[in-house]
Design an enzyme around this catalytic site. Structure first.
Site: not given
Length: 303
Positions: A176, A226, A296
């Protein structure tokens, strides 16, 4: 309204693609968010660069969004210019084993083009609900695949307003993360390299992954995917479940009963409710397991 700013943005694009006081809940998968002062939709690299140049010259805050699939926008909206790189900038072209696409192309659209051309290697991304731009920034991945496995290069607008290509080896792609995120570059497009494969096998794999998503994820509710990053050595959803938070809610913001890694909008949730729920979930998991959950989902506006 800042008339000078509006006129300069309208000149950089066209008036029809410069919206004033645009509700951001229309542009996020959470279906949450107050109005952006200005909402612009460039069609090309040059228009995107021009809109950003106007914002910089006028010293007005600006933010880049795609399809809003990983975004929580404040109930108060955004004081500045939201530049949406999405449907107006979503061209996809296939040549041999390579696919060139604009940053606003959805990953599903690119996966469809790969299937049509009999190219394998992008099946993992078919069900990720974001755009190519966001996927490059975050090195998006699922089911054993990541963008770093397929990217050849990414075209970005750098901090000086220059359009340039960055090769895969220089993208610093990690979990990420990327140099794009670290430097604040803006993705305009990318080139992907895949392999020749069997259309039937590609379709079968895409269908298999789609069924996994439908069976395990709360796709019937608005969400931002998510909610938390995967902590090293753990799964966020499992920690949240083990903390007894399945179905936990603040107003209409709710931890999904189907998959505890998702916070869903179970009705008319506000950004404040989602924000409060995320904070409480993080605190409970930290208190019980000593693990820090990092969001996230990106926040936009004031919280």
């Amino acid at each position: 309204m800042n008339q000078r700013l509006y006129e300069r943005l309208a000149a950089a694009l066209v008036e029809e693609r410069v919206l004033v006081s645009e509700p951001m809940k229309k542009h996020t998968t959470f279906r949450i968010g107050g109005p952006a002062d200005y909402f612009v939709m460039p069609q090309s690299e040059e228009e995107a660069a021009a809109a950003i140049a106007v914002c910089r010259e006028e010293q007005v805050p600006y933010s880049i969004v795609g399809n809003g699939s990983n975004l929580l926008v404040s109930d108060a909206g955004y004081r500045g210019v939201v530049i949406q790189i999405f449907k107006e900038m979503s061209g996809v072209e296939t040549e041999g084993v390579r696919i060139c696409a604009q940053a606003g192309a959805s990953l599903a659209k690119i996966a469809g083009a790969a299937l049509e051309a009999g190219l394998t290697g992008f099946e993992f991304a078919a069900g990720i609900p974001g755009t190519l731009g966001g996927a490059c920034v975050m090195n998006a991945g699922a089911y054993g695949g990541e963008m770093k496995d397929v990217l050849v290069n990414v075209t970005v607008l750098d901090e000086s307003g220059r359009i340039r290509k960055i090769e895969n080896a220089d993208l610093e792609l990690g979990y990420r993360s990327s140099i794009i995120a670290k430097k604040g570059y803006i993705v305009l497009g990318a080139e992907i390299e895949l392999k020749n494969g069997s259309q039937d096998e590609i379709r079968e794999r895409m269908n298999e992954l789609r069924e996994k998503r439908v069976s395990k994820q709360p796709l019937e509710y608005p969400s931002a995917g998510s909610t938390f990053k995967r902590p090293e050595g753990y799964f966020a959803g499992k920690l949240i479940q083990d903390a007894g938070l399945r179905g936990f809610r603040v107003g209409d913001a709710m931890v999904s009963e189907k998959h505890c890694g998702f916070v869903i909008n179970a009705g008319e949730a506000s950004a404040a409710e989602v924000d409060s729920l995320m904070r409480q979930v993080s605190e409970r998991v930290q208190a019980q397991f000593g693990v820090a959950l990092e969001p996230e989902v990106k926040r936009l506006g004031e919280f």
